[in-house]
Design an enzyme around this catalytic site. Structure first.
Site, PDB file in Angstrom:
ATOM      1  N   SER A 157       0.853  -1.194   0.000  1.00  0.00           N
ATOM      2  CA  SER A 157       0.000   0.000   0.000  1.00  0.00           C
ATOM      3  C   SER A 157       0.881   1.235   0.000  1.00  0.00           C
ATOM      4  O   SER A 157       2.014   1.196   0.517  1.00  0.00           O
ATOM      5  CB  SER A 157      -0.880   0.003   1.252  1.00  0.00           C
ATOM      6  OG  SER A 157      -1.521   1.246   1.377  1.00  0.00           O
TER       7      SER A 157
ATOM      8  N   TYR B 201      -2.298  -0.548  10.471  1.00  0.00           N
ATOM      9  CA  TYR B 201      -2.311  -0.894   9.049  1.00  0.00           C
ATOM     10  C   TYR B 201      -1.011  -0.438   8.377  1.00  0.00           C
ATOM     11  O   TYR B 201      -0.353  -1.214   7.671  1.00  0.00           O
ATOM     12  CB  TYR B 201      -3.531  -0.231   8.392  1.00  0.00           C
ATOM     13  CG  TYR B 201      -3.627  -0.453   6.903  1.00  0.00           C
ATOM     14  CD1 TYR B 201      -4.019  -1.692   6.385  1.00  0.00           C
ATOM     15  CD2 TYR B 201      -3.338   0.580   6.002  1.00  0.00           C
ATOM     16  CE1 TYR B 201      -4.119  -1.894   5.023  1.00  0.00           C
ATOM     17  CE2 TYR B 201      -3.440   0.383   4.635  1.00  0.00           C
ATOM     18  CZ  TYR B 201      -3.828  -0.859   4.141  1.00  0.00           C
ATOM     19  OH  TYR B 201      -3.917  -1.060   2.785  1.00  0.00           O
TER      20      TYR B 201
HETATM   21  P1  NAD Z   1     -10.951  -6.597  -0.849  1.00  0.00           P
HETATM   22  O1  NAD Z   1     -11.507  -6.584   0.528  1.00  0.00           O
HETATM   23  O2  NAD Z   1     -11.898  -6.404  -1.977  1.00  0.00           O
HETATM   24  O3  NAD Z   1     -10.119  -7.914  -1.052  1.00  0.00           O
HETATM   25  C1  NAD Z   1      -9.330  -8.493  -0.044  1.00  0.00           C
HETATM   26  C2  NAD Z   1      -9.588  -9.981  -0.013  1.00  0.00           C
HETATM   27  O4  NAD Z   1      -8.747 -10.573   0.966  1.00  0.00           O
HETATM   28  C3  NAD Z   1     -11.016 -10.322   0.366  1.00  0.00           C
HETATM   29  O5  NAD Z   1     -11.629 -11.166  -0.589  1.00  0.00           O
HETATM   30  C4  NAD Z   1     -10.886 -11.021   1.712  1.00  0.00           C
HETATM   31  O6  NAD Z   1     -11.855 -12.042   1.919  1.00  0.00           O
HETATM   32  C5  NAD Z   1      -9.478 -11.588   1.631  1.00  0.00           C
HETATM   33  N1  NAD Z   1      -8.932 -11.854   2.961  1.00  0.00           N
HETATM   34  C6  NAD Z   1      -8.995 -11.077   4.055  1.00  0.00           C
HETATM   35  N2  NAD Z   1      -8.402 -11.695   5.078  1.00  0.00           N
HETATM   36  C7  NAD Z   1      -7.946 -12.888   4.642  1.00  0.00           C
HETATM   37  C8  NAD Z   1      -7.242 -13.969   5.245  1.00  0.00           C
HETATM   38  N3  NAD Z   1      -6.902 -13.927   6.529  1.00  0.00           N
HETATM   39  N4  NAD Z   1      -6.927 -15.022   4.466  1.00  0.00           N
HETATM   40  C9  NAD Z   1      -7.280 -15.073   3.179  1.00  0.00           C
HETATM   41  N5  NAD Z   1      -7.959 -14.087   2.563  1.00  0.00           N
HETATM   42  C10 NAD Z   1      -8.282 -12.994   3.283  1.00  0.00           C
HETATM   43  O7  NAD Z   1      -9.836  -5.447  -0.870  1.00  0.00           O
HETATM   44  P2  NAD Z   1      -8.872  -4.993  -2.047  1.00  0.00           P
HETATM   45  O8  NAD Z   1      -9.037  -3.536  -2.170  1.00  0.00           O
HETATM   46  O9  NAD Z   1      -9.014  -5.795  -3.213  1.00  0.00           O
HETATM   47  O10 NAD Z   1      -7.470  -5.227  -1.346  1.00  0.00           O
HETATM   48  C11 NAD Z   1      -6.486  -6.069  -1.820  1.00  0.00           C
HETATM   49  C12 NAD Z   1      -5.148  -5.670  -1.231  1.00  0.00           C
HETATM   50  O11 NAD Z   1      -4.830  -4.362  -1.669  1.00  0.00           O
HETATM   51  C13 NAD Z   1      -5.085  -5.641   0.290  1.00  0.00           C
HETATM   52  O12 NAD Z   1      -3.864  -6.197   0.735  1.00  0.00           O
HETATM   53  C14 NAD Z   1      -5.156  -4.185   0.598  1.00  0.00           C
HETATM   54  O13 NAD Z   1      -4.537  -3.850   1.812  1.00  0.00           O
HETATM   55  C15 NAD Z   1      -4.388  -3.601  -0.560  1.00  0.00           C
HETATM   56  N6  NAD Z   1      -4.704  -2.193  -0.790  1.00  0.00           N
HETATM   57  C16 NAD Z   1      -5.905  -1.818  -1.233  1.00  0.00           C
HETATM   58  C17 NAD Z   1      -6.156  -0.470  -1.421  1.00  0.00           C
HETATM   59  C18 NAD Z   1      -7.476   0.011  -1.890  1.00  0.00           C
HETATM   60  O14 NAD Z   1      -7.657   1.216  -1.953  1.00  0.00           O
HETATM   61  N7  NAD Z   1      -8.413  -0.821  -2.228  1.00  0.00           N
HETATM   62  C19 NAD Z   1      -5.162   0.465  -1.178  1.00  0.00           C
HETATM   63  C20 NAD Z   1      -3.929   0.024  -0.730  1.00  0.00           C
HETATM   64  C21 NAD Z   1      -3.695  -1.314  -0.548  1.00  0.00           C
END
Ligand code: NAD
Length: 699
Positions: A576, A589
């Site tokens: 991130s 986080y």
């Molecule tokens: P999302 O919630 O749509 O997807 C995350 C997925 O991870 C979900 O399907 C959830 O069920 C799964 N998950 C959570 N805990 C878990 C566990 N213990 N074991 C297995 N699976 C698990 O969110 P996203 O936006 O697609 O995020 C994906 C990644 O991107 C994350 O690591 C998040 O921190 C990072 N991220 C996202 C953003 C954003 O703005 N969306 C920004 C920075 C970083």
């Protein structure tokens, strides 16, 4: 034929359905019901035809047109456009151009000249076989029960014994123009015959109506099945069982150990994908007394050995004294021996104009007590090759019970495998996609960024394992992607990245599905927001568990697999912007994401010597599609910035240097870059996909 052998085929012909159809539609119908049962014909094997009178678009006159299954495709799913259409008078005229057996391949070049109605479907090599059988409706199938007769040493006598004069017999002849003439002669000499068995190959049957033709095929196969049932009743198959199968979970555990190792040893030219089969038919064969001698004889029907190579590799293993380490240690020598043996076959059989030797590795690996592994350049081919070997097992079971089974003579097998026409077909194949043969595991694969990443990798030809803790979301993502890209290339694995044993088991399951791993996209995640004073230990630990420990656990499994395969590897962390830039009210986080980024650097250092690359993609503010942005985090962020969801999206866009929103597909594109050879010279790197943010510029 044995305890695992099927009952009789059902007659699926439905007059009510067929009545309203045009003649070409009835051909499609006949083909589909024939192909729907793999006992009638193997995948893609065999073909059907109808000779139909139609109006000639040039003269307006009625002309006789041969509708025959075109090159490629499968009878079970063939549609009208799968058939080639050719003028029968022109096909008959080709006989005048035929210069004899030594020149039969040139006849293939004439077939396009006989095309009726500008049909672009290419005519197959079997076209003359259908054209010259002087009957309106013709089926050519590869039924296991018939090939079992056709591959027996005394197949001619067996054919006579079972079918009398109703079904004739022709000796082995490679499919082509000459065999077409043989079939014509047979029919003219035997006007009462209803069909003919081709030695080491399959069955031709015909009729005056489509229904008569279909029923002749089904009846002939059923007669063979019944005859085998009677002859083999009470006899143990393949000389009886000498090795009992391991319990199912142990079989899969052995498969998980062996498949990556085999894959590594045979992926020198291209990355190979694996398939595991421990069905009853396979276990019966691999545990039998006659496994080794029968496997050494090779397969018979040309379709069988084109898909499975001339013979399988039998892995020495005794489940009564299971020493898997010794088996793994012996695989290098076993695969090298197989390649040397294959090169010997090539050298013995090649002609001055033969194409260069192709990949010399085995396709089929048989292991007593465990099952069968098959490997090919794509997953569907690996699966289908396994299905073909099961066809070959069925053939050997029948044939060896009533006679002596014989594989096709080596030279004949070679002449088909290295046929110049076959080579031309291979040369026409489109260039493989950039991730063909690659296996990727995406954690958080059911989420916004994870699913977009899976789509991007699938589009490039990868096979993808979606790993997620959310079972419902996982099932629906798996369904959606399976529909879009085909069921062969997507698998779901329910997995919590924070639980060591679950991660280990999940990777083992994934490995048995595709044979190994090339790409890990560690992306599972959550987000949390709270001022430090309100951050509970539970919240702190949850961030650390999922975003830091979870990334460690999945990376460790991936590294273990990469080191077994010894063909490099690729890890992409989705961290991130907050792992580089501090953000208010999100210390747990941000800190966990920073740890993640540093873990990636450490792993890049450790993996480099083994060509294992580790890189990081940093998203920021990907609101669309993300589950994170659907819950508490959204409310907390909105309240921190005193706005709502739309306001937040607008705020993030305005905050970015490029003034643009970031979407899951944008993150997926950067992940694909790191996962592919486009970034072959990059490791330990970070790409920010945040529409520009000075705070997170890397330095
Ligand atoms: P999302 O919630 O749509 O997807 C995350 C997925 O991870 C979900 O399907 C959830 O069920 C799964 N998950 C959570 N805990 C878990 C566990 N213990 N074991 C297995 N699976 C698990 O969110 P996203 O936006 O697609 O995020 C994906 C990644 O991107 C994350 O690591 C998040 O921190 C990072 N991220 C996202 C953003 C954003 O703005 N969306 C920004 C920075 C970083």
């Amino acid at each position: 034929m044995s305890g695992t052998a099927p009952a009789r085929l059902q007659n699926l012909w439905d007059d009510a359905k067929a009545a309203g159809m045009t003649e070409p539609e009835r051909l499609v119908y006949r083909s589909n019901i024939l192909g729907s049962d793999k006992r009638v014909t193997n995948y893609g094997g065999g073909n059907t035809s109808s000779k139909i009178f139609q109006k000639d678009p040039l003269t307006g006159e009625d002309v006789e047109v041969l509708w025959v299954k075109g090159s490629g495709g499968d009878s079970a799913s063939i549609k009208l456009d799968g058939f080639a259409t050719l003028y029968m008078d022109k096909l008959r005229a080709l006989k005048g151009l035929y210069r004899g057996l030594a020149h039969e391949d040139e006849m293939v070049g004439y077939l396009p000249h006989a095309t009726f109605n500008l049909n672009p479907r290419a005519a197959s090599i079997d076209t003359p076989l259908h054209a010259y059988v002087p009957h309106a409706f013709v089926d050519h199938m590869h039924p296991d029960a018939i090939i079992a007769i056709a591959a027996s040493k005394d197949s001619k006598a067996l054919t006579q014994q079972i079918f009398g004069d109703e079904i004739g017999w022709l000796p082995w002849k490679r499919p082509g123009f000459e065999l077409g003439l043989w079939l014509e002669k047979f029919c003219l000499d035997n006007p009462g015959a209803k069909g003919v068995i081709l030695e080491s190959h399959g069955l031709f049957t015909w009729g005056d109506t489509p229904r008569e033709c279909y029923e002749q095929t089904i009846d002939t196969i059923n007669k063979a099945i019944a005859w085998f049932e009677e002859k083999t009743a009470g006899k143990p198959a393949f000389g009886g069982q000498v090795v009992a199968p391991l319990p199912a979970d142990e079989r899969r555990a052995v498969a998980a150990r062996l498949m990556p190792k085999i894959r590594g040893l045979i992926s020198n030219e291209f990355k190979m994908l694996g398939h595991f089969d421990d069905s009853a038919a396979v276990l019966e064969f691999v545990g039998s007394r006659d496994l080794k001698p029968l496997a050494a004889l090779g397969t018979s029907c040309p379709d069988h050995f084109l898909r499975t190579k001339i013979r399988p590799l039998v892995i020495a293993f005794d489940p009564a004294k299971p020493d898997i380490d010794a088996v793994v240690a012996g695989l290098e020598q076993a695969t090298a021996d197989y390649r040397a043996d294959y090169a010997g076959y090539y050298d013995r059989c090649k002609h001055p104009d033969s194409p260069a030797i192709r990949d010399a590795n085995a396709v089929v690996y048989l292991m007593p007590g465990v099952g069968m592994f098959t490997f090919a350049k794509d997953k569907a081919t690996a699966r289908i090759s396994g299905e073909f070997y099961v066809n070959a097992i069925n053939v050997m079971r029948g044939s060896s019970a009533v006679s002596t089974y014989q594989g096709l003579p080596e030279q004949e097998a070679f002449d088909i495998e290295y046929w110049l026409l076959e080579e031309a077909k291979l040369q026409r194949m489109p260039k493989p996609k950039s991730l063909a043969g690659h296996v990727a595991l995406v954690t958080g694969g059911a989420g916004g960024i994870g699913k977009a990443t899976a789509v991007r990798l699938l589009r490039e030809g990868a096979c993808v394992v979606l790993a997620d803790i959310d079972e419902a979301a996982l099932a629906s993502a798996n369904e959606e992607l399976g529909k879009a890209f085909g069921k062969d290339v997507v698998r779901p694995v329910t997995l919590n990245v924070t639980e060591e044993a679950v991660v280990i088991a999940g990777f083992a399951k994934a490995v048995v599905e595709f044979g190994g791993l090339d790409i890990l996209v560690s992306n599972a995640g959550i987000a949390s927001s709270a001022p430090i004073e309100d951050t509970s230990l539970e919240l702190w630990n949850r961030n650390m568990d999922i975003l830091s420990t979870g990334y460690f656990l999945v990376s460790r499994e991936a590294f273990r697999l990469f080191r077994q395969q010894k063909i490099g590897g690729n890890v992409v962390f989705v961290a991130s912007k907050n792992g580089l830039a501090a953000s208010p009210n999100a210390s747990a986080y941000c800190t966990a994401k920073a740890a993640e980024i540093h873990l990636a650097r450490c792993l890049a250092l450790e993996g480099a010597a083994a060509q294992i690359r580790v890189n990081v993609v940093n998203p920021d503010a990907v609101l669309r599609g993300s589950k994170i942005w659907a819950g508490e985090w959204l409310e907390q962020r909105a309240s921190t910035y005193k706005t709502d969801k739309d306001g937040l999206e607008e705020m993030y866009r305005e905050r970015s240097l490029l003034k643009r929103s970031v979407f899951p597909e944008d993150i997926a594109e950067a992940i694909y870059f790191f996962a592919s050879d486009a970034s072959a010279k990059s490791t330990g790197n970070i790409i920010n996909v945040d529409a520009g943010n000075a705070q997170s510029f890397t330095r």
